[in-house]
Scaffold this motif. Structure first.
Motif, mmCIF file in Angstrom:
data_model
loop_
_atom_site.group_PDB
_atom_site.id
_atom_site.type_symbol
_atom_site.label_atom_id
_atom_site.label_comp_id
_atom_site.label_asym_id
_atom_site.label_seq_id
_atom_site.Cartn_x
_atom_site.Cartn_y
_atom_site.Cartn_z
ATOM 1 N N ALA A 253 -3.120 0.143 -8.447
ATOM 2 C CA ALA A 253 -3.982 0.769 -9.451
ATOM 3 C C ALA A 253 -3.345 2.016 -10.047
ATOM 4 O O ALA A 253 -3.538 2.316 -11.226
ATOM 5 N N ARG A 254 -2.582 2.771 -9.266
ATOM 6 C CA ARG A 254 -1.990 4.024 -9.731
ATOM 7 C C ARG A 254 -0.552 3.857 -10.216
ATOM 8 O O ARG A 254 0.096 4.841 -10.579
ATOM 9 N N SER A 255 -0.035 2.637 -10.251
ATOM 10 C CA SER A 255 1.349 2.407 -10.671
ATOM 11 C C SER A 255 1.397 1.996 -12.129
ATOM 12 O O SER A 255 0.517 1.293 -12.630
ATOM 13 N N PHE A 256 2.470 2.422 -12.810
ATOM 14 C CA PHE A 256 2.670 2.005 -14.200
ATOM 15 C C PHE A 256 3.382 0.659 -14.241
ATOM 16 O O PHE A 256 4.296 0.389 -13.464
ATOM 17 N N TYR A 287 13.591 6.441 -13.035
ATOM 18 C CA TYR A 287 12.189 6.134 -13.340
ATOM 19 C C TYR A 287 11.981 4.626 -13.159
ATOM 20 O O TYR A 287 11.508 3.938 -14.060
ATOM 21 N N CYS A 288 12.309 4.144 -11.980
ATOM 22 C CA CYS A 288 12.361 2.692 -11.747
ATOM 23 C C CYS A 288 10.993 2.054 -11.591
ATOM 24 O O CYS A 288 10.883 0.827 -11.633
ATOM 25 N N GLY A 289 9.922 2.847 -11.385
ATOM 26 C CA GLY A 289 8.590 2.275 -11.258
ATOM 27 C C GLY A 289 8.495 1.292 -10.116
ATOM 28 O O GLY A 289 9.019 1.534 -9.017
ATOM 29 N N VAL A 290 7.847 0.162 -10.359
ATOM 30 C CA VAL A 290 7.653 -0.836 -9.303
ATOM 31 C C VAL A 290 8.860 -1.745 -9.160
ATOM 32 O O VAL A 290 8.855 -2.655 -8.331
ATOM 33 N N GLY A 291 9.907 -1.522 -9.980
ATOM 34 C CA GLY A 291 11.145 -2.287 -9.822
ATOM 35 C C GLY A 291 11.380 -3.361 -10.852
ATOM 36 O O GLY A 291 12.201 -4.266 -10.629
ATOM 37 N N ILE A 305 20.384 1.602 -7.297
ATOM 38 C CA ILE A 305 19.782 2.805 -6.700
ATOM 39 C C ILE A 305 18.618 3.213 -7.590
ATOM 40 O O ILE A 305 18.798 3.682 -8.717
ATOM 41 N N GLY A 306 17.392 3.030 -7.101
ATOM 42 C CA GLY A 306 16.205 3.367 -7.863
ATOM 43 C C GLY A 306 15.765 4.803 -7.602
ATOM 44 O O GLY A 306 15.844 5.288 -6.467
ATOM 45 N N LEU A 307 15.302 5.478 -8.642
ATOM 46 C CA LEU A 307 14.786 6.841 -8.550
ATOM 47 C C LEU A 307 13.362 6.834 -9.096
ATOM 48 O O LEU A 307 13.123 6.405 -10.230
ATOM 49 N N GLU A 308 12.402 7.335 -8.299
ATOM 50 C CA GLU A 308 11.001 7.289 -8.725
ATOM 51 C C GLU A 308 10.193 8.366 -8.004
ATOM 52 O O GLU A 308 10.398 8.607 -6.816
ATOM 53 N N SER A 309 9.258 9.013 -8.737
ATOM 54 C CA SER A 309 8.469 10.096 -8.157
ATOM 55 C C SER A 309 7.068 9.666 -7.740
ATOM 56 O O SER A 309 6.439 10.326 -6.905
ATOM 57 N N SER A 310 6.546 8.579 -8.297
ATOM 58 C CA SER A 310 5.180 8.154 -7.992
ATOM 59 C C SER A 310 5.105 7.507 -6.616
ATOM 60 O O SER A 310 5.746 6.481 -6.375
ATOM 61 N N PRO A 311 4.304 8.073 -5.688
ATOM 62 C CA PRO A 311 4.184 7.451 -4.358
ATOM 63 C C PRO A 311 3.668 6.015 -4.424
ATOM 64 O O PRO A 311 4.142 5.145 -3.689
ATOM 65 N N ALA A 312 2.697 5.757 -5.304
ATOM 66 C CA ALA A 312 2.155 4.398 -5.411
ATOM 67 C C ALA A 312 3.222 3.429 -5.894
ATOM 68 O O ALA A 312 3.375 2.329 -5.340
ATOM 69 N N ALA A 313 3.992 3.839 -6.908
ATOM 70 C CA ALA A 313 5.044 2.964 -7.419
ATOM 71 C C ALA A 313 6.128 2.745 -6.376
ATOM 72 O O ALA A 313 6.694 1.645 -6.280
ATOM 73 N N GLU A 315 5.725 2.640 -3.119
ATOM 74 C CA GLU A 315 5.224 1.649 -2.158
ATOM 75 C C GLU A 315 5.329 0.245 -2.735
ATOM 76 O O GLU A 315 5.726 -0.703 -2.043
ATOM 77 N N ASP A 316 4.966 0.114 -4.011
ATOM 78 C CA ASP A 316 5.086 -1.196 -4.651
ATOM 79 C C ASP A 316 6.547 -1.641 -4.723
ATOM 80 O O ASP A 316 6.862 -2.816 -4.488
ATOM 81 N N PHE A 317 7.433 -0.706 -5.057
ATOM 82 C CA PHE A 317 8.865 -1.013 -5.155
ATOM 83 C C PHE A 317 9.368 -1.587 -3.831
ATOM 84 O O PHE A 317 10.099 -2.590 -3.809
ATOM 85 N N ALA A 318 9.000 -0.947 -2.726
ATOM 86 C CA ALA A 318 9.458 -1.405 -1.412
ATOM 87 C C ALA A 318 8.964 -2.820 -1.117
ATOM 88 O O ALA A 318 9.719 -3.663 -0.590
ATOM 89 N N ILE A 319 7.700 -3.092 -1.471
ATOM 90 C CA ILE A 319 7.161 -4.438 -1.279
ATOM 91 C C ILE A 319 7.903 -5.436 -2.163
ATOM 92 O O ILE A 319 8.292 -6.533 -1.725
ATOM 93 N N ASN A 320 8.133 -5.067 -3.407
ATOM 94 C CA ASN A 320 8.753 -5.982 -4.358
ATOM 95 C C ASN A 320 10.225 -6.232 -4.050
ATOM 96 O O ASN A 320 10.735 -7.336 -4.272
ATOM 97 N N ALA A 321 10.918 -5.222 -3.536
ATOM 98 C CA ALA A 321 12.336 -5.389 -3.200
ATOM 99 C C ALA A 321 12.526 -6.318 -2.016
ATOM 100 O O ALA A 321 13.557 -6.992 -1.898
ATOM 101 N N GLY A 322 11.525 -6.351 -1.139
ATOM 102 C CA GLY A 322 11.593 -7.252 -0.002
ATOM 103 C C GLY A 322 12.818 -6.997 0.863
ATOM 104 O O GLY A 322 13.114 -5.854 1.206
#
Length: 423
Positions: A253-256, A287-291, A305-313, A315-322
């Protein structure tokens, strides 16, 4: 005392207004088109320019069409600016806006700008990805007024307008909007998000209070409540999954995420083409967002190498990268991470840069240039931001190879663009 003028319009402005000249001053007229002669009431005057309210179209453009939405027009919904323009002409005008901003703000004499990626009917063509001109939004946010009605901002930021439907939203969200009956005095806003290619849907109720709503819900969607920056699930999980380019992305919900799913795929295709990822090479995705771009680049074999400041994004990035071993994530503000990467001696082959709507700014551009990438791929959500960042990139020693406008927001004057820069 207001006055009325007759003016012939010959260009388009960044904000979507048509431009003409009258008595030596530039005049901006919304809801008009280049090539038209109109009567306008002057509502704002400055020394070098004025703004007029459209009164009558004396000589219409052949590109003028009847807007299908009852909420479109002066003083009504501010979401769309161009429903009165034939869609193919919208795409041409958006290219002109990108050209103008690169010339004026980027100070590039002859920028190489491709034709806008867009198609009115949304059919698949032989030349690339095509977008829909209506029914494309995968997310929308309504403000709740004092009477509990769902509203959108009025044109000119003059309050809010209750709406029963928005023609830009995907049919999945349109169905949710029509089925909603929420009576909760604490609610200040409501967001709808869906995965167009997965069928997932999420309703987020926003509140400034601490009380939880009493629910009687019969909706095919997850439900969450947001207080400040905190999102709490009420029914189901507070995220949707979306599929783009054969990849599956969790979006909280909080991710772009790009509000146009087809547009997200078009952006990713252009980024891949410009970045030309090679096996084992290093690519920084700022500004990699959710990946969205990171995973596509990693699947091509590059180390990303992804760079991102949003904690929600993040978390999503980690899930999506698998379990991809060629992807790493640095969490924090981009401008604070870059000095550490430079001190570590990182020299990526390519940098992909997808900053916020306002652009990257001089400090981030300088920090990325200090890593000495040969190639920078800039994703801009605003043509003026592209122009400003272009000036910084030129100052940092990069030249524009090509800019590719992508129409993620048909019927509006907003245009996204991906541009390739080389050192």
């Amino acid at each position: 005392m207001s006055r009325t003028i007759q003016v012939t319009l010959d260009a388009i402005a960044h904000g979507g207004e048509a431009i003409g000249r009258h008595e030596g001053r530039v005049v901006f007229v919304p809801y008009a088109l280049p090539g038209e002669t109109v009567t306008a009431e002057i509502v704002e005057e400055r020394e070098r320019w004025a703004r007029g309210r459209l009164i009558e179209v004396l000589m219409p453009s052949p590109d003028r069409v009847a807007p299908p939405c009852a909420y479109f027009g002066p003083g009504l919904c501010g979401g769309c600016q161009w429903q009165h323009i034939r869609y193919e002409r919208q795409a041409e005008l958006k290219r002109e806006i990108v050209l103008d901003q690169l010339r004026r703000l980027g100070r590039i004499d002859r920028p190489n700008v491709a034709d806008t990626i867009a198609l009115a009917d949304g059919d698949e063509g032989d030349e690339g990805p095509w977008l829909l001109d209506y029914g494309y939004l995968n997310t929308i946010r309504f403000t709740v007024d004092a009477e509990g009605r769902l509203t959108l901002p009025r044109e000119g930021h003059a309050g809010f307008l209750p709406v029963d439907a928005c023609l830009l939203v995907h049919e999945r969200l349109d169905e949710l909007h029509a089925a909603l009956e929420v009576a909760w005095p604490e609610m200040t806003a409501l967001s709808l998000r869906c995965g167009i290619n997965t069928g997932d849907a999420l309703v987020v109720l926003e509140t400034e209070g601490e009380d939880q709503p009493e629910l009687e819900v019969d909706l095919p969607a997850a439900l969450a409540v947001q207080t400040g920056r905190t999102v709490a699930p009420l029914i189901g999980d507070p995220w949707v999954f979306e599929e783009v380019g054969g990849r599956r992305y969790r979006v909280s919900a909080r991710s772009f995420f790009p509000p146009n799913t087809a547009g997200a795929g078009a952006l990713a295709d252009v980024v891949l083409a410009y970045a030309d990822p090679q096996p084992e090479e290093v690519i920084v995705d700022a500004y990699c967002g959710v990946g969205l771009f990171s995973l596509a680049l990693a699947d091509a074999g590059s180390h990303v190498i992804g760079l991102e400041s949003s904690p929600a994004a993040c978390e999503d990035f980690a899930i999506n990268a698998g379990d991809r071993e060629n992807v790493e994530l640095h969490e924090g503000p981009v401008e604070e991470i870059l000095p550490a990467l430079q001190e570590a001696g990182l020299h990526p082959n390519t940098v992909v840069l997808d900053p916020p709507h306002t652009g990257a700014g001089p400090d981030v551009v300088a920090g990325l240039a200090a890593l000495q990438p040969q190639r920078i791929v800039l994703v801009s959500g605003d043509a003026a931001a592209l122009g400003r960042d272009a000036a910084h990139l030129v100052q940092a020693g990069y030249h524009l190879v090509e800019a590719q406008p992508v129409d993620l927001f048909p019927q509006t004057s907003r245009v996204d663009a991906v541009s390739l820069w080389e050192r």
